[in-house]
Design an enzyme around this catalytic site. Structure first.
Site, PDB file in Angstrom:
ATOM      1  N   GLU A  34     -80.757  66.623  29.079  1.00 59.35           N
ATOM      2  CA  GLU A  34     -82.133  66.936  28.688  1.00 59.35           C
ATOM      3  C   GLU A  34     -82.650  67.989  29.665  1.00 59.35           C
ATOM      4  OE1 GLU A  34     -84.721  63.621  28.111  1.00 59.35           O
ATOM      5  OE2 GLU A  34     -83.265  62.512  26.896  1.00 59.35           O
ATOM      6  N   GLY A  81     -83.599  64.473  34.628  1.00 52.59           N
ATOM      7  CA  GLY A  81     -83.919  63.198  34.009  1.00 52.59           C
ATOM      8  C   GLY A  81     -84.648  63.397  32.698  1.00 52.59           C
ATOM      9  N   CYS A  82     -85.382  62.391  32.274  1.00 53.22           N
ATOM     10  CA  CYS A  82     -86.116  62.455  31.007  1.00 53.22           C
ATOM     11  C   CYS A  82     -86.997  63.694  30.968  1.00 53.22           C
ATOM     12  CB  CYS A  82     -86.962  61.198  30.838  1.00 53.22           C
ATOM     13  SG  CYS A  82     -87.993  61.211  29.346  1.00 53.22           S
ATOM     14  N   PHE A  83     -86.838  64.492  29.921  1.00 53.54           N
ATOM     15  CA  PHE A  83     -87.529  65.789  29.912  1.00 53.54           C
ATOM     16  C   PHE A  83     -89.024  65.694  29.642  1.00 53.54           C
ATOM     17  CE2 PHE A  83     -85.373  66.770  25.486  1.00 53.54           C
ATOM     18  CZ  PHE A  83     -86.073  65.724  24.883  1.00 53.54           C
ATOM     19  N   TRP A  84     -89.530  64.545  29.243  1.00 50.24           N
ATOM     20  CA  TRP A  84     -90.976  64.428  29.019  1.00 50.24           C
ATOM     21  C   TRP A  84     -91.752  64.675  30.314  1.00 50.24           C
ATOM     22  CZ3 TRP A  84     -90.681  59.097  26.081  1.00 50.24           C
ATOM     23  CH2 TRP A  84     -90.136  59.311  24.811  1.00 50.24           C
TER      24      TRP A  84
END
Length: 216
Positions: free
Chosen positions: A97, A53-56
């Protein structure tokens, strides 16, 4: 010409992928949290790439694991060299990502990293993760050794049993060896949640425990 929305649920064909560029994106080569380099030879250390998912939020999960030497976010698994964030979000690069995890195998086992990976997201959602929809949010494990690949496949099968028992569908995680090229993302995205502690994190697991890495 296909619209951007056409690539939310399918990978671009070779003729549809954006061309990218030869030059790597500029990178400040120091980890904001631990001070280690983001890019290097990493002699004596192991590497793996995870997409969840979102890499943050994904990167933060791994920099907090003892034994992890460094982490970095980037784009992998697609066709466009040195893609930008906006290009990846268009769906026309084929990249997911990804988080590059460099770790000391004497301090943390690969099984422990796999357990963190599986329990930190829902690997049954295909081309999305929660509210984040698109091919760049697909679940992936990109392995750098045959042993990693074999362990990743075995862990998938073990976790599938637990997920099935809890009413979840089939795991859609892409598991590959050898790992594709990892293209470092822009500086703004590196250790994003250390720079912005209240920033967006769409990461959420299933609540189902993964039966590996408990004694590793």
């Amino acid at each position: 010409m296909l619209g951007i929305g056409a690539f939310k649920q399918r990978m671009p064909r070779p003729g549809e992928a954006l061309p990218g560029r030869e030059q790597a994106l500029p990178l400040h080569n120091t980890h904001l949290v631990n001070g280690h380099p983001l890019r290097g030879e990493f002699t004596g250390l192991a590497q793996v790439q995870f997409g969840l998912g979102c890499f943050w939020g994904a990167e933060r999960k791994f920099w907090n694991v003892p034994g992890v030497y460094t982490t970095a976010v980037g784009y992998a698994g697609g066709q466009t060299p040195n893609a930008t964030y906006s290009e990846v979000c268009s769906g026309q690069t084929g990249h997911t990502e990804a988080v590059l995890v460099v770790f000391d195998e004497q301090a943390v086992s690969f099984a422990q990293l796999l357990r963190t990976f599986w329990e930190s997201h829902d690997p049954t959602q295909g081309m999305q993760q929660g509210n984040d929809v698109g091919t760049q949010y697909r679940s992936a494990i990109y392995c750098t050794t045959q042993a990693q690949y074999d362990a990743a496949l075995a862990s998938r099968d073990a976790y599938q049993q637990q997920l099935t028992a809890s009413g979840y569908g089939d795991i859609t995680t892409e598991i590959r060896f050898p790992a594709p090229t990892f293209y470092y993302a822009e500086d703004d995205h590196q250790q994003y949640l250390a720079k912005h502690p209240n920033g967006y994190c769409g990461l959420g697991g299933t609540g189902v425990s993964c039966p590996i890495g408990l004694d590793a």
